[in-house]
Structures are given as C-alpha cells and as structure tokens.
Design a protein around this motif. Structure first.
Motif, PDB file in Angstrom:
ATOM      1  N   ILE A 187      13.986  -0.375 -53.812  1.00  7.10           N
ATOM      2  CA  ILE A 187      13.618  -1.053 -55.053  1.00  7.10           C
ATOM      3  C   ILE A 187      13.555  -0.016 -56.160  1.00  7.10           C
ATOM      4  O   ILE A 187      12.865   1.007 -56.039  1.00  7.10           O
ATOM      5  CB  ILE A 187      12.271  -1.786 -54.905  1.00  7.10           C
ATOM      6  CG1 ILE A 187      12.405  -2.867 -53.820  1.00  7.10           C
ATOM      7  CG2 ILE A 187      11.852  -2.414 -56.226  1.00  7.10           C
ATOM      8  CD1 ILE A 187      11.109  -3.586 -53.503  1.00  7.10           C
ATOM      9  N   GLN A 188      14.291  -0.278 -57.192  1.00 10.43           N
ATOM     10  CA  GLN A 188      14.443   0.680 -58.297  1.00 10.43           C
ATOM     11  C   GLN A 188      13.094   1.027 -58.910  1.00 10.43           C
ATOM     12  O   GLN A 188      12.250   0.164 -59.139  1.00 10.43           O
ATOM     13  CB  GLN A 188      15.361   0.063 -59.364  1.00 10.43           C
ATOM     14  CG  GLN A 188      16.236   1.034 -60.106  1.00 10.43           C
ATOM     15  CD  GLN A 188      17.235   0.307 -60.987  1.00 10.43           C
ATOM     16  OE1 GLN A 188      16.869  -0.472 -61.854  1.00 10.43           O
ATOM     17  NE2 GLN A 188      18.509   0.546 -60.757  1.00 10.43           N
ATOM     18  N   LYS A 218       3.145  -6.817 -60.554  1.00 12.52           N
ATOM     19  CA  LYS A 218       3.804  -5.658 -59.943  1.00 12.52           C
ATOM     20  C   LYS A 218       5.297  -5.892 -59.751  1.00 12.52           C
ATOM     21  O   LYS A 218       6.113  -4.980 -59.950  1.00 12.52           O
ATOM     22  CB  LYS A 218       3.140  -5.335 -58.608  1.00 12.52           C
ATOM     23  CG  LYS A 218       3.725  -4.132 -57.890  1.00 12.52           C
ATOM     24  CD  LYS A 218       2.935  -3.819 -56.630  1.00 12.52           C
ATOM     25  CE  LYS A 218       3.496  -2.585 -55.930  1.00 12.52           C
ATOM     26  NZ  LYS A 218       2.709  -2.244 -54.716  1.00 12.52           N
ATOM     27  N   VAL A 219       5.674  -7.119 -59.351  1.00 13.57           N
ATOM     28  CA  VAL A 219       7.068  -7.364 -58.961  1.00 13.57           C
ATOM     29  C   VAL A 219       7.932  -7.946 -60.067  1.00 13.57           C
ATOM     30  O   VAL A 219       9.166  -7.937 -59.951  1.00 13.57           O
ATOM     31  CB  VAL A 219       7.131  -8.304 -57.733  1.00 13.57           C
ATOM     32  CG1 VAL A 219       6.362  -7.724 -56.572  1.00 13.57           C
ATOM     33  CG2 VAL A 219       6.630  -9.717 -58.068  1.00 13.57           C
ATOM     34  N   LEU A 222       6.322  -2.106 -50.064  1.00 12.18           N
ATOM     35  CA  LEU A 222       6.388  -3.377 -50.774  1.00 12.18           C
ATOM     36  C   LEU A 222       7.294  -4.358 -50.040  1.00 12.18           C
ATOM     37  O   LEU A 222       6.959  -5.550 -49.897  1.00 12.18           O
ATOM     38  CB  LEU A 222       6.879  -3.162 -52.204  1.00 12.18           C
ATOM     39  CG  LEU A 222       7.042  -4.437 -53.042  1.00 12.18           C
ATOM     40  CD1 LEU A 222       5.731  -5.210 -53.145  1.00 12.18           C
ATOM     41  CD2 LEU A 222       7.569  -4.086 -54.436  1.00 12.18           C
ATOM     42  N   MET A 223       8.445  -3.895 -49.560  1.00 11.17           N
ATOM     43  CA  MET A 223       9.351  -4.776 -48.832  1.00 11.17           C
ATOM     44  C   MET A 223       8.695  -5.310 -47.558  1.00 11.17           C
ATOM     45  O   MET A 223       8.834  -6.496 -47.224  1.00 11.17           O
ATOM     46  CB  MET A 223      10.654  -4.042 -48.508  1.00 11.17           C
ATOM     47  CG  MET A 223      11.543  -3.814 -49.722  1.00 11.17           C
ATOM     48  SD  MET A 223      13.047  -2.871 -49.331  1.00 11.17           S
ATOM     49  CE  MET A 223      13.844  -3.958 -48.159  1.00 11.17           C
ATOM     50  N   ALA A 224       7.955  -4.456 -46.862  1.00 13.78           N
ATOM     51  CA  ALA A 224       7.270  -4.902 -45.645  1.00 13.78           C
ATOM     52  C   ALA A 224       6.197  -5.939 -45.963  1.00 13.78           C
ATOM     53  O   ALA A 224       6.020  -6.922 -45.226  1.00 13.78           O
ATOM     54  CB  ALA A 224       6.649  -3.699 -44.938  1.00 13.78           C
ATOM     55  N   GLU A 225       5.510  -5.749 -47.083  1.00  9.57           N
ATOM     56  CA  GLU A 225       4.482  -6.702 -47.483  1.00  9.57           C
ATOM     57  C   GLU A 225       5.097  -8.051 -47.836  1.00  9.57           C
ATOM     58  O   GLU A 225       4.573  -9.113 -47.450  1.00  9.57           O
ATOM     59  CB  GLU A 225       3.699  -6.143 -48.674  1.00  9.57           C
ATOM     60  CG  GLU A 225       2.503  -6.980 -49.081  1.00  9.57           C
ATOM     61  CD  GLU A 225       1.635  -6.309 -50.132  1.00  9.57           C
ATOM     62  OE1 GLU A 225       0.715  -6.986 -50.637  1.00  9.57           O
ATOM     63  OE2 GLU A 225       1.886  -5.124 -50.451  1.00  9.57           O
ATOM     64  N   LEU A 226       6.218  -8.037 -48.546  1.00  8.94           N
ATOM     65  CA  LEU A 226       6.881  -9.287 -48.899  1.00  8.94           C
ATOM     66  C   LEU A 226       7.512  -9.946 -47.674  1.00  8.94           C
ATOM     67  O   LEU A 226       7.543 -11.178 -47.569  1.00  8.94           O
ATOM     68  CB  LEU A 226       7.938  -9.030 -49.975  1.00  8.94           C
ATOM     69  CG  LEU A 226       7.382  -8.599 -51.338  1.00  8.94           C
ATOM     70  CD1 LEU A 226       8.520  -8.289 -52.304  1.00  8.94           C
ATOM     71  CD2 LEU A 226       6.459  -9.667 -51.923  1.00  8.94           C
ATOM     72  N   GLY A 230       8.560   5.631 -50.021  1.00 14.47           N
ATOM     73  CA  GLY A 230       7.475   5.033 -49.261  1.00 14.47           C
ATOM     74  C   GLY A 230       6.935   3.775 -49.911  1.00 14.47           C
ATOM     75  O   GLY A 230       6.613   2.802 -49.232  1.00 14.47           O
ATOM     76  N   GLU A 231       6.839   3.783 -51.249  1.00 16.72           N
ATOM     77  CA  GLU A 231       6.350   2.609 -51.983  1.00 16.72           C
ATOM     78  C   GLU A 231       7.311   1.444 -51.824  1.00 16.72           C
ATOM     79  O   GLU A 231       6.892   0.288 -51.642  1.00 16.72           O
ATOM     80  CB  GLU A 231       6.177   2.947 -53.459  1.00 16.72           C
ATOM     81  CG  GLU A 231       5.059   3.914 -53.768  1.00 16.72           C
ATOM     82  CD  GLU A 231       4.997   4.244 -55.254  1.00 16.72           C
ATOM     83  OE1 GLU A 231       3.881   4.400 -55.773  1.00 16.72           O
ATOM     84  OE2 GLU A 231       6.069   4.326 -55.892  1.00 16.72           O
TER      85      GLU A 231
END
Length: 257
Positions: free
Chosen positions: A176-177, A138-139, A187-191, A182-183
């Motif tokens: 994030i491009q 994903k990243v 993702l930033m919160a998860e990382l 919301g996505e």
C-alpha cells in the motif's frame, strides 16, 4: 442469503432472455451485488451469450486445459487436465490487476464436488461502512500497488452507484503506497480479517446447473479447497471494464468528455 447482500433469481431461463429480463437482471446486480440463478446448466456458448448481456467479455489464451474454440471461458478445476487449479484462495476481485478493473464475473457449474470447493463472498461496501471512524480516516486516501505496478484506490467508489467500498486483492497486492512494509502488511492482514468477520460472508456450495453473477466492485470472493480425487469444474466468464453495461446509454457507448 440473510447477510445483507446477494439474491436468488427464480423463474428465468438464461437461454431465452428478453430485453425486459435483461434490464431486471442488471438492476438486481447493482442492488444486490451477487446473483445466484439455479438450474441453468448452460453450455459454453450459451454461457457466453448470457454473459454478454452485461457487456463485452474478456478473452484468455488456450493453455490446453481450456474450452477449445471459446476463449471467453476461463475454466477452473480440481484437476490440472480439466482447467486451472489452486486459483483464488484468498479474498480478491477478479481482474484487479488490470488498469481498468474487471467489473463483473460469471460462473457456471460444469461438475460439482461431493465435498468442499465452496466459494465465499463478502460485501465490500458493507465492509467499508462497518469500519471504525478512525480506520475510515486511515484508509480513505490510500492507494494499493499490484505486483505488476497497477494502482487502485483502497476505497473505491462504484462507477455506477457512487457508493464507497474497500477494494483489495489479498493475493496480488504488493503493498500500500505511502506505508512502510510492516505497516502495509499489518493493514492488509487487518482488512483480510475484517472481510471474514462473523456474519459477513455468504458461502456458496455449488450445485448442478448453478449460474452465479458477481459485481466485482461490490463483492470480493475467495475459493476453498477441493481434493483432486473429486472432479469439480467451473466455467468462468468476465466482463471487460471498457465495455460494461453501465457505460452505455440505450445500447450506445457513453460519450466521455
């Protein structure tokens, strides 16, 4: 530091460092990502000299609470009169807002707090390795966008070692491009949580004389609060991404085709 990165450096005097010790320090930084050197107590000019073994230094404007005549020092403190306050209380690597990211940060304790004011460090390469295969997919091609428009890959290859690591400034990244708002936030919160996962962080409690060196492309750091009734000061120097030691051969600039 029983966490897989970082090392304490012993029996060295950074005021009198020779070519052999310079090479060893550089190699150790590339191997461990974070070095802690105790009992140095460097004055500002001595810190600048010691920092320059890793490359040319960035400079900063004097806002009235900085070290007069030493623009290479960025002073952070618990009180506004002593330096910049409330700095970096989120996972980040210094200078990520620059097009050529700041590769190395160095700190010297000036005044240590009685309580609080620790700095947390986490290994970005280990953080990437410990992602699930699904999350790696994903990243791996995503691009972060800073508030000033600067772009960086979310998975950055270290320019010297070639090893992949997550590279994300939680405070200055706007989005994030390619992801919806919301996505991107999710993702930033998860990382962010992943950087703080159990056993992943080294907590540095600053002591008198500490000199700490971090490879910003290998580790991220995060400040913790300290009350203004305590006087806590750190002098920080940063190496320019355009003139870091691994871009030189035998003291000369690499030729880039």
């Amino acid at each position: 530091m029983p966490i897989g990165f970082g090392a304490f450096v012993e029996e060295i005097n950074l005021r009198q460092i020779g070519e052999s010790d310079t090479g060893k320090l550089r190699e150790a930084l590339l191997e461990y990502g974070l070095l802690v050197v105790r009992d140095q107590g460097l004055a500002p000019d001595e810190q600048v000299a010691a920092s320059r073994i890793f490359g040319s230094l960035e400079t900063f404007p004097n806002t009235g609470n900085q070290v007069a005549g030493v623009p290479q020092i960025f002073r952070v403190a618990s009180r506004p009169a002593d330096g910049h306050v409330e700095v970096g209380r989120y996972w980040h690597s210094d200078g990520s807002f620059r097009e050529v990211a700041t590769p190395i940060t160095l700190w010297q304790t000036v005044e240590e707090a009685r309580e609080g004011g620790q700095t947390l460090f986490t290994d970005l390469q280990l953080a990437y390795r410990e992602l699930s295969l699904e999350m790696k997919r994903k990243v791996e091609k995503l691009i972060t966008v800073h508030r000033n428009g600067i772009l960086h890959p979310l998975v950055m290859l270290h320019p010297k070692t070639g090893r992949p690591g997550l590279y994300l400034n939680m405070g200055l990244t706007h989005h994030i491009q390619g992801l919806r708002e919301g996505e991107s936030e999710e993702l930033m919160a998860e990382l962010d949580q992943h950087f703080s996962r159990p056993g992943a962080t080294y907590i540095h409690a600053w002591q008198k004389g500490d000199f700490v060196i971090a490879d910003n492309l290998r580790v991220a750091h995060k400040a913790t609060s300290v009350s203004a009734d305590q006087r806590r000061i750190l002098n920080r120097t940063t190496v320019s991404g355009n003139d870091v030691f691994w871009n030189k051969v035998d003291g000369r600039e690499k030729l880039v085709a």
